[in-house]
Design an enzyme around this catalytic site. Structure first.
Site, PDB file in Angstrom:
ATOM      1  N   ALA A 254       0.860  -1.183   0.000  1.00 41.01           N
ATOM      2  CA  ALA A 254       0.000   0.000   0.000  1.00 41.01           C
ATOM      3  C   ALA A 254       0.897   1.233   0.000  1.00 41.01           C
ATOM      4  O   ALA A 254       2.067   1.157   0.384  1.00 41.01           O
ATOM      5  CB  ALA A 254      -0.869  -0.023   1.252  1.00 41.01           C
TER       6      ALA A 254
ATOM      7  N   GLY B 237       0.728  -5.233   0.859  1.00 43.49           N
ATOM      8  CA  GLY B 237      -0.365  -5.330  -0.116  1.00 43.49           C
ATOM      9  C   GLY B 237       0.075  -5.953  -1.437  1.00 43.49           C
ATOM     10  O   GLY B 237      -0.751  -6.493  -2.181  1.00 43.49           O
TER      11      GLY B 237
ATOM     12  N   GLU C 299       0.020  -9.605  -0.818  1.00 44.99           N
ATOM     13  CA  GLU C 299      -1.406  -9.965  -0.757  1.00 44.99           C
ATOM     14  C   GLU C 299      -2.016 -10.030  -2.162  1.00 44.99           C
ATOM     15  O   GLU C 299      -2.861 -10.880  -2.440  1.00 44.99           O
ATOM     16  CB  GLU C 299      -2.150  -8.954   0.133  1.00 44.99           C
ATOM     17  CG  GLU C 299      -1.766  -9.107   1.609  1.00 44.99           C
ATOM     18  CD  GLU C 299      -2.154  -7.909   2.466  1.00 44.99           C
ATOM     19  OE1 GLU C 299      -1.929  -6.761   2.025  1.00 44.99           O
ATOM     20  OE2 GLU C 299      -2.679  -8.110   3.567  1.00 44.99           O
TER      21      GLU C 299
ATOM     22  N   GLU D  17       4.301  -4.816   7.540  1.00 47.68           N
ATOM     23  CA  GLU D  17       3.334  -3.890   8.147  1.00 47.68           C
ATOM     24  C   GLU D  17       3.579  -3.617   9.622  1.00 47.68           C
ATOM     25  O   GLU D  17       3.384  -2.493  10.088  1.00 47.68           O
ATOM     26  CB  GLU D  17       1.902  -4.418   7.967  1.00 47.68           C
ATOM     27  CG  GLU D  17       1.330  -4.235   6.580  1.00 47.68           C
ATOM     28  CD  GLU D  17       1.582  -5.403   5.644  1.00 47.68           C
ATOM     29  OE1 GLU D  17       2.520  -6.189   5.895  1.00 47.68           O
ATOM     30  OE2 GLU D  17       0.849  -5.540   4.653  1.00 47.68           O
TER      31      GLU D  17
HETATM   32  N1  CAA Z   1       4.582   3.264  -0.349  1.00 43.28           N
HETATM   33  C1  CAA Z   1       5.011   4.448  -0.824  1.00 43.28           C
HETATM   34  N2  CAA Z   1       6.236   4.633  -1.363  1.00 43.28           N
HETATM   35  C2  CAA Z   1       7.050   3.563  -1.431  1.00 43.28           C
HETATM   36  C3  CAA Z   1       6.670   2.313  -0.955  1.00 43.28           C
HETATM   37  C4  CAA Z   1       5.377   2.168  -0.389  1.00 43.28           C
HETATM   38  N3  CAA Z   1       4.907   0.987   0.051  1.00 43.28           N
HETATM   39  N4  CAA Z   1       7.699   1.443  -1.133  1.00 43.28           N
HETATM   40  C5  CAA Z   1       8.693   2.163  -1.702  1.00 43.28           C
HETATM   41  N5  CAA Z   1       8.302   3.444  -1.882  1.00 43.28           N
HETATM   42  C6  CAA Z   1       9.058   4.539  -2.481  1.00 43.28           C
HETATM   43  C7  CAA Z   1      10.162   5.028  -1.546  1.00 43.28           C
HETATM   44  O1  CAA Z   1       9.634   5.938  -0.607  1.00 43.28           O
HETATM   45  C8  CAA Z   1      11.106   5.667  -2.539  1.00 43.28           C
HETATM   46  O2  CAA Z   1      10.574   6.926  -2.906  1.00 43.28           O
HETATM   47  P1  CAA Z   1      11.577   8.192  -3.055  1.00 43.28           P
HETATM   48  O3  CAA Z   1      12.493   7.823  -4.200  1.00 43.28           O
HETATM   49  O4  CAA Z   1      10.678   9.327  -3.360  1.00 43.28           O
HETATM   50  O5  CAA Z   1      12.316   8.316  -1.763  1.00 43.28           O
HETATM   51  C9  CAA Z   1      10.986   4.778  -3.765  1.00 43.28           C
HETATM   52  O6  CAA Z   1       9.760   4.040  -3.606  1.00 43.28           O
HETATM   53  C10 CAA Z   1      12.113   3.762  -3.843  1.00 43.28           C
HETATM   54  O7  CAA Z   1      12.167   3.061  -2.624  1.00 43.28           O
HETATM   55  P2  CAA Z   1      13.487   2.973  -1.719  1.00 43.28           P
HETATM   56  O8  CAA Z   1      14.406   4.132  -1.972  1.00 43.28           O
HETATM   57  O9  CAA Z   1      13.063   2.740  -0.306  1.00 43.28           O
HETATM   58  O10 CAA Z   1      14.155   1.660  -2.352  1.00 43.28           O
HETATM   59  P3  CAA Z   1      15.106   0.630  -1.614  1.00 43.28           P
HETATM   60  O11 CAA Z   1      15.625  -0.261  -2.689  1.00 43.28           O
HETATM   61  O12 CAA Z   1      16.092   1.317  -0.754  1.00 43.28           O
HETATM   62  O13 CAA Z   1      14.134  -0.220  -0.632  1.00 43.28           O
HETATM   63  C11 CAA Z   1      12.124  -1.419  -0.076  1.00 43.28           C
HETATM   64  C12 CAA Z   1      13.124  -1.015  -1.186  1.00 43.28           C
HETATM   65  C13 CAA Z   1      12.833  -2.344   0.920  1.00 43.28           C
HETATM   66  C14 CAA Z   1      11.001  -2.171  -0.746  1.00 43.28           C
HETATM   67  C15 CAA Z   1      11.619  -0.174   0.672  1.00 43.28           C
HETATM   68  O14 CAA Z   1      11.188   0.787  -0.306  1.00 43.28           O
HETATM   69  C16 CAA Z   1      10.478  -0.419   1.599  1.00 43.28           C
HETATM   70  O15 CAA Z   1      10.692  -0.907   2.697  1.00 43.28           O
HETATM   71  N6  CAA Z   1       9.245  -0.082   1.176  1.00 43.28           N
HETATM   72  C17 CAA Z   1       8.068  -0.202   2.013  1.00 43.28           C
HETATM   73  C18 CAA Z   1       7.542  -1.621   1.988  1.00 43.28           C
HETATM   74  C19 CAA Z   1       6.378  -1.764   2.947  1.00 43.28           C
HETATM   75  O16 CAA Z   1       6.464  -1.459   4.120  1.00 43.28           O
HETATM   76  N7  CAA Z   1       5.252  -2.270   2.431  1.00 43.28           N
HETATM   77  C20 CAA Z   1       4.046  -2.472   3.198  1.00 43.28           C
HETATM   78  C21 CAA Z   1       3.173  -1.275   3.076  1.00 43.28           C
HETATM   79  S1  CAA Z   1       1.801  -1.331   4.172  1.00 43.28           S
HETATM   80  C22 CAA Z   1       0.664  -2.303   3.403  1.00 43.28           C
HETATM   81  O17 CAA Z   1       0.863  -2.849   2.331  1.00 43.28           O
HETATM   82  C23 CAA Z   1      -0.598  -2.329   4.181  1.00 43.28           C
HETATM   83  C24 CAA Z   1      -1.565  -3.389   4.032  1.00 43.28           C
HETATM   84  O18 CAA Z   1      -1.416  -4.584   3.944  1.00 43.28           O
HETATM   85  C25 CAA Z   1      -2.889  -2.870   4.212  1.00 43.28           C
END
Ligand code: CAA
Length: 261
Positions: free
Chosen positions: A67, A112, A115, A135
């Site tokens: 998400a 997500g 999922e 999450e």
């Molecule tokens: N939402 C919004 N933006 C995201 C994102 C997300 N889930 N995942 C990555 N991005 C964005 C980053 O913020 C970054 O943006 P900027 O360039 O503007 O800074 C861009 O994508 C590239 O990401 P990273 O620089 O972080 O890339 P990385 O290679 O260093 O790391 C990663 C990759 C480990 C996947 C890391 O991006 C990360 O941890 N992302 C979040 C993953 C996450 O927590 N997902 C679960 C979301 S909650 C959910 O899904 C809820 C649900 O079930 C209801």
């Protein structure tokens, strides 16, 4: 119908490719993207009569990183509930559509995104893929079907380990625990997904679709009801032009030519 955050291509052999298209944020699913997915599954997919649908992510780094955290961060609790409700609807539409679906996981499939892969029927992952449910690191837990769909695939213990720790696993581990069906070289994910879709596309389309219903709906019933459903659906399948063609072609030692009727 035109889309901004997803793209869709229908190939001549009846195979569709749906791609989540926000590579700059690793294909994170914001409201607009979810709405487009909802429209696609509700208004486009049912009329396409596809033999198989491949779901993937744009770019070569991510399937879907979950998400959209930036958008979620500014939501009220009520808005978050609407977002979750809608995501549930979208994933259910995908899971319930009789068209067989393949997740071509080409990198991160987190939260997500994992999922979404679980709402598909079959998962193929690039050797570089990382999957998991981060999450709890954000103070929430998987809420788009993750606590339920993954439990049905992995069992309670493994699900709890992944959900409680929020740790990502690599493709090898995902294969070992049954989260994906196959690992392939990173650059070959789409080729392999197309090959798998092609092998499904050669079979009787009605039989494949009804078998999906029997497997999915049956898995939520007690055994006797599920067996009754299976008997009913396979008998319905028998009464089809595809069945006549399938058996006739076998007896005539030729390839079948199915119409899906
Ligand atoms: N939402 C919004 N933006 C995201 C994102 C997300 N889930 N995942 C990555 N991005 C964005 C980053 O913020 C970054 O943006 P900027 O360039 O503007 O800074 C861009 O994508 C590239 O990401 P990273 O620089 O972080 O890339 P990385 O290679 O260093 O790391 C990663 C990759 C480990 C996947 C890391 O991006 C990360 O941890 N992302 C979040 C993953 C996450 O927590 N997902 C679960 C979301 S909650 C959910 O899904 C809820 C649900 O079930 C209801």
């Amino acid at each position: 119908m035109s889309f901004e955050y997803i793209s869709y291509e229908k190939k001549e052999d009846g195979i569709g490719i749906l791609s989540i298209n926000r590579p700059k944020v690793l294909n994170a699913l914001n409201w607009d993207t979810l709405r487009e997915l909802g429209k696609f599954f509700e208004e486009v997919l049912p009329g396409e009569n596809l033999k198989a649908l491949i779901v993937t992510g744009a770019g070569d780094k991510a399937f879907v990183a979950g998400a959209d955290i930036a958008q979620m961060n500014s939501m009220s609790a009520r808005e978050f509930k609407e977002y979750v409700d809608y995501a549930h609807k979208v994933y259910q539409l995908l899971e319930d559509d009789p068209c067989p679906s393949i997740a071509a996981i080409n990198g991160y499939a987190l939260g997500g995104g994992c999922e979404l892969a679980l709402a598909c029927d079959i998962r193929i992952a690039s050797e570089k893929s990382k999957m998991g449910f981060p999450e709890v690191k954000l103070g929430i837990f998987p809420g788009w079907g993750g606590t339920q769909r993954i439990t049905r695939v992995l069992g309670l213990g493994k699900t709890k380990e992944l959900v409680f720790t929020g740790e990502m696993i690599d493709a090898e581990e995902a294969l070992r625990i049954g989260l994906v069906e196959k690992i392939v070289p990173h650059d070959d994910v789409m080729t392999e997904a197309l090959a798998l879709a092609g092998s499904i596309a050669k079979r009787g389309p009605l039989a494949v679709r009804l078998s999906k219903t029997a497997i999915n709906a049956g898995s939520e019933m007690d055994l006797q009801k599920a067996l009754l459903l299976e008997k009913t659906l396979v008998s319905l399948c028998f009464d089809s032009a595809d069945r006549v063609e399938g058996m006739q072609s076998f007896l005539e030692k030729r390839e079948p030519s199915f119409t899906g009727e």
